[in-house]
Every structure is written in structure tokens, then in C-alpha cells.
Design an enzyme around this catalytic site. Sequence first.
Site, PDB file in Angstrom:
ATOM      1  N   GLY A  48       0.582  -1.231   0.397  1.00  0.00           N
ATOM      2  CA  GLY A  48       0.332  -0.512  -0.259  1.00  0.00           C
ATOM      3  C   GLY A  48       0.958   1.685   0.107  1.00  0.00           C
ATOM      4  N   GLU A 102       4.487   3.964   6.193  1.00  0.00           N
ATOM      5  CA  GLU A 102       3.312   3.335   6.064  1.00  0.00           C
ATOM      6  C   GLU A 102       1.742   4.078   4.907  1.00  0.00           C
ATOM      7  OE1 GLU A 102       1.204   0.665   5.390  1.00  0.00           O
ATOM      8  OE2 GLU A 102       1.716  -0.355   7.483  1.00  0.00           O
ATOM      9  N   ASP A 103       1.137   3.418   4.949  1.00  0.00           N
ATOM     10  CA  ASP A 103      -0.011   4.241   4.248  1.00  0.00           C
ATOM     11  C   ASP A 103      -1.145   3.716   4.708  1.00  0.00           C
ATOM     12  OD1 ASP A 103      -0.680   1.296   4.347  1.00  0.00           O
ATOM     13  OD2 ASP A 103      -1.453   0.898   2.324  1.00  0.00           O
ATOM     14  N   ASP A 106      -4.727   1.788  10.915  1.00  0.00           N
ATOM     15  CA  ASP A 106      -5.964   1.696  11.765  1.00  0.00           C
ATOM     16  C   ASP A 106      -6.443   1.151  12.738  1.00  0.00           C
ATOM     17  OD1 ASP A 106      -6.146  -0.435  10.196  1.00  0.00           O
ATOM     18  OD2 ASP A 106      -7.257  -0.406   8.538  1.00  0.00           O
ATOM     19  N   LYS A 134      -6.167   6.301  10.938  1.00  0.00           N
ATOM     20  CA  LYS A 134      -7.819   6.238  11.163  1.00  0.00           C
ATOM     21  C   LYS A 134      -8.054   6.676  13.220  1.00  0.00           C
ATOM     22  CE  LYS A 134     -10.031   3.871   7.488  1.00  0.00           C
ATOM     23  NZ  LYS A 134     -10.356   2.009   7.490  1.00  0.00           N
ATOM     24  N   PHE A 155     -14.115   2.998   4.647  1.00  0.00           N
ATOM     25  CA  PHE A 155     -12.878   1.937   3.315  1.00  0.00           C
ATOM     26  C   PHE A 155     -12.849   2.635   2.031  1.00  0.00           C
ATOM     27  CE2 PHE A 155     -12.478  -0.889   0.445  1.00  0.00           C
ATOM     28  CZ  PHE A 155     -11.368  -1.963   1.035  1.00  0.00           C
ATOM     29  N   ASP A 162      -5.989  -0.451  -1.752  1.00  0.00           N
ATOM     30  CA  ASP A 162      -6.976  -1.603  -2.633  1.00  0.00           C
ATOM     31  C   ASP A 162      -8.223  -1.684  -2.074  1.00  0.00           C
ATOM     32  OD1 ASP A 162      -5.054  -4.350  -1.911  1.00  0.00           O
ATOM     33  OD2 ASP A 162      -4.497  -3.150  -1.162  1.00  0.00           O
ATOM     34  N   ARG A 168      -5.091   0.336  -6.250  1.00  0.00           N
ATOM     35  CA  ARG A 168      -4.454   0.986  -5.848  1.00  0.00           C
ATOM     36  C   ARG A 168      -3.386   2.225  -7.430  1.00  0.00           C
ATOM     37  NH1 ARG A 168      -2.078  -1.468  -1.880  1.00  0.00           N
ATOM     38  NH2 ARG A 168      -2.746  -4.445  -1.974  1.00  0.00           N
TER      39      ARG A 168
END
Length: 178
Positions: A48, A102-103, A106, A134, A155, A162, A168
Site C-alpha cells: 500500500g 505506512e499508507d 487503522d 484512522k 473504507f 486497494d 491502487r
Amino acid sequence: MDTIQIKDKLFTISIGREEIQKEVKRVAEEINRDLEGRNPLFLSVLNGSFMFTADLMKYITIPCEVSFVKLASYQGVASTGTIKEVIGINEDLTNRTVVIVEDIVDTGLTMQRLLETLGTRNPKEIKIATLLLKPDKLKVELDIEYIAMKIPNDFIVGYGLDYDGFGRNYPDIYTVIP
């Protein structure tokens, strides 16, 4: 494209590419200021974070190195709660400043596992840079130094994120339409 379809779900644009780039540049400037003279190792979490890492590195002006690790915890639209290390780290981390790229954070469980794994390799310090956070979904306490954007618990896809491997490639971030 304001709306896209991936498999059985519709998504609408929620964060445009211009806003993403502005925040990526801001994070890079903070890292350049804070880590001057430390030769950090940027550890990009695949799959990601590939777009975030590529764009972030365009704005990093301090001497540094980049490597990649792959951890998996997602299946479909929900975290499985099980984290599997797929690709390991080959670099010597002893006395190094490591920046995990990191993408999205959460639950924080993936990041906690990665911090535990890296901690056994004697780095001098570990910092976290995430494109998205998040905050309402966090299950563990994390010290995240560099956050590009905080988002609600929706989401999303695009800009590296993705849905079952698709989406992506979009330069914008899209939120699922319920």
C-alpha cells in the site's frame, strides 16, 4: 473521475491528488528538519505505501536509504487481525534511525507487530510516517510522529490503497459509497 467502480462496490473521490501532494510535501519537510544529519533508513511497508513512499522521497533532501518490507493483515474490506510477515528486512539496523513509511494506520496492530520485529534488531530510534490515520479505529497506543492526514473510519481505495488488489493505481483517494 468522481465515482469509480471496483468489483461490487462504488467509490467516490474524497481526497484529491493536490491535497495529497501538499500533505506529503509537508511531512517530508518535517522529516528533513527533524532528521538532519542522521542518515535515516526509510522502511516502506508494501504494497500500500508504494505511492506515498515514491512521492515522499521526491521531497526528502537529507542523505538517506530506502528499503521495503511486506506485512499482510487485510482481506477484502476488513482486517483479518492476523499479521503475516511476507518479505523481511535485510539491512543492519543496529544504531540506525529507522522511519517506517505506512499508507494507513487503522487498528495499529500491523504497526505494533512491525515495531516489535524491528526493535529486536537494535535500531537507535524508530519513527513512523503514515499517509493516513484512522484515530477512531486505533486499538493500540502508538507514537506516530508524522501524519499526513487523519480520516474517518471509512473504507478507501486509491493512491496505493486497494480493494482485493484493485484500485491502487488511482492518484486520488476514494471512499466507498454505502
